[in-house]
Motif scaffolding. Structure first.
Motif, PDB file in Angstrom:
ATOM      1  N   GLY A 174      35.473   4.919  48.601  1.00 45.88           N
ATOM      2  CA  GLY A 174      35.490   3.466  48.418  1.00 45.88           C
ATOM      3  C   GLY A 174      36.482   2.768  49.325  1.00 45.88           C
ATOM      4  N   ASP A 175      37.663   3.341  49.461  1.00 49.90           N
ATOM      5  CA  ASP A 175      38.688   2.760  50.319  1.00 49.90           C
ATOM      6  C   ASP A 175      38.212   2.697  51.770  1.00 49.90           C
TER       7      ASP A 175
ATOM      8  N   ARG B  44      37.426  -0.547  54.237  1.00 48.89           N
ATOM      9  CA  ARG B  44      37.999  -0.692  55.584  1.00 48.89           C
ATOM     10  C   ARG B  44      36.911  -0.986  56.613  1.00 48.89           C
ATOM     11  N   LEU B  45      35.712  -0.478  56.358  1.00 46.04           N
ATOM     12  CA  LEU B  45      34.585  -0.710  57.270  1.00 46.04           C
ATOM     13  C   LEU B  45      33.836  -2.003  56.943  1.00 46.04           C
ATOM     14  N   GLY B  46      34.304  -2.731  55.925  1.00 41.04           N
ATOM     15  CA  GLY B  46      33.680  -3.999  55.564  1.00 41.04           C
ATOM     16  C   GLY B  46      32.445  -3.874  54.698  1.00 41.04           C
ATOM     17  N   GLN B  47      32.202  -2.699  54.167  1.00 38.11           N
ATOM     18  CA  GLN B  47      31.040  -2.470  53.304  1.00 38.11           C
ATOM     19  C   GLN B  47      31.479  -2.659  51.845  1.00 38.11           C
ATOM     20  N   HIS B  48      31.753  -3.909  51.501  1.00 40.41           N
ATOM     21  CA  HIS B  48      32.401  -4.240  50.230  1.00 40.41           C
ATOM     22  C   HIS B  48      31.599  -3.863  48.995  1.00 40.41           C
ATOM     23  N   ASP B  49      30.283  -4.094  49.021  1.00 41.46           N
ATOM     24  CA  ASP B  49      29.507  -3.816  47.814  1.00 41.46           C
ATOM     25  C   ASP B  49      29.505  -2.319  47.487  1.00 41.46           C
ATOM     26  N   GLU B  50      29.269  -1.492  48.500  1.00 42.66           N
ATOM     27  CA  GLU B  50      29.288  -0.053  48.266  1.00 42.66           C
ATOM     28  C   GLU B  50      30.699   0.424  47.920  1.00 42.66           C
ATOM     29  N   ALA B  51      31.708  -0.180  48.550  1.00 42.61           N
ATOM     30  CA  ALA B  51      33.102   0.151  48.239  1.00 42.61           C
ATOM     31  C   ALA B  51      33.397  -0.152  46.777  1.00 42.61           C
ATOM     32  N   ARG B  52      32.947  -1.307  46.323  1.00 42.90           N
ATOM     33  CA  ARG B  52      33.162  -1.698  44.931  1.00 42.90           C
ATOM     34  C   ARG B  52      32.539  -0.683  43.977  1.00 42.90           C
TER      35      ARG B  52
END
Length: 186
Positions: free
Chosen positions: A131-132, A136-144
């Motif tokens: 997720g972190d 960092r790669l700007g893939q917020h939804d998948e990170a969340r």
């Protein structure tokens, strides 16, 4: 025929003794690591590997020691060897991802973290790493999603919930971020 059976038994006992000695060397090396004697640990891990070359755990521990010794090329090589020997070990993928992340190779780190999660998706720390890196790669939804999973797997670690809040904040979802921050504080 009796002599053949005795010879076979002796070979089996020798193999058992060799394996047991390898694990004892590993434990000794681990104790050196805990004592901060990294060079001695590396030597013991190598001795364990000489006794059992096909043990991915031994190569992973050697790689960890190389990281402690700041010999990153040797660590990368040892982690890759561990993965080659036992592709089902998640820890070397996670640690290899850490090294790639350290040197700014986010996409390669992401691949390693994804593999660690694929192998052991119930480990909160692996979900956090994934997720972190996604954030960092700007893939917020998948990170969340990954960070929420980490927070669910380890509710006793408030930092994971905090990271969920920061991703919601980055997504512009301030109310939801605030709700998660309150969960951290209670």
């Amino acid at each position: 025929q009796e002599m053949q059976r005795e010879a076979e038994r002796a070979r089996e006992e020798a193999a058992d003794l060799k394996a047991e000695t390898a694990w004892l060397r590993l434990r000794l090396a681990d104790s050196y690591m805990r004592s901060g004697k990294v060079a001695r640990a590396i030597a013991e891990y190598k001795r364990a590997i000489k006794l059992d070359k096909q043990n991915g755990v031994f190569h992973t521990r050697l790689a960890d020691a190389y990281v402690g010794h700041e010999d990153i090329p040797a660590a990368i090589e040892a982690y890759k060897k561990a993965i080659t020997i036992d592709p089902l070990l998640a820890d070397p993928h996670s640690s290899l991802g850490d090294l790639y992340l350290r040197y700014g190779k986010l996409r390669v780190a992401l691949e390693q973290y994804r593999e660690a999660v694929r192998l052991e998706g119930d480990r909160a720390f692996f979900r956090y790493q994934l997720g972190d890196t996604l954030e960092r790669l700007g893939q917020h939804d998948e990170a969340r999603q990954e960070l929420e999973q980490a927070a669910l797997l380890a509710p006793q670690v408030p930092f994971y919930r905090f990271r969920v809040a920061t991703v919601y904040q980055a997504m512009g979802m301030h109310e939801v971020a605030y709700m998660h921050m309150r969960m951290v504080c209670t």
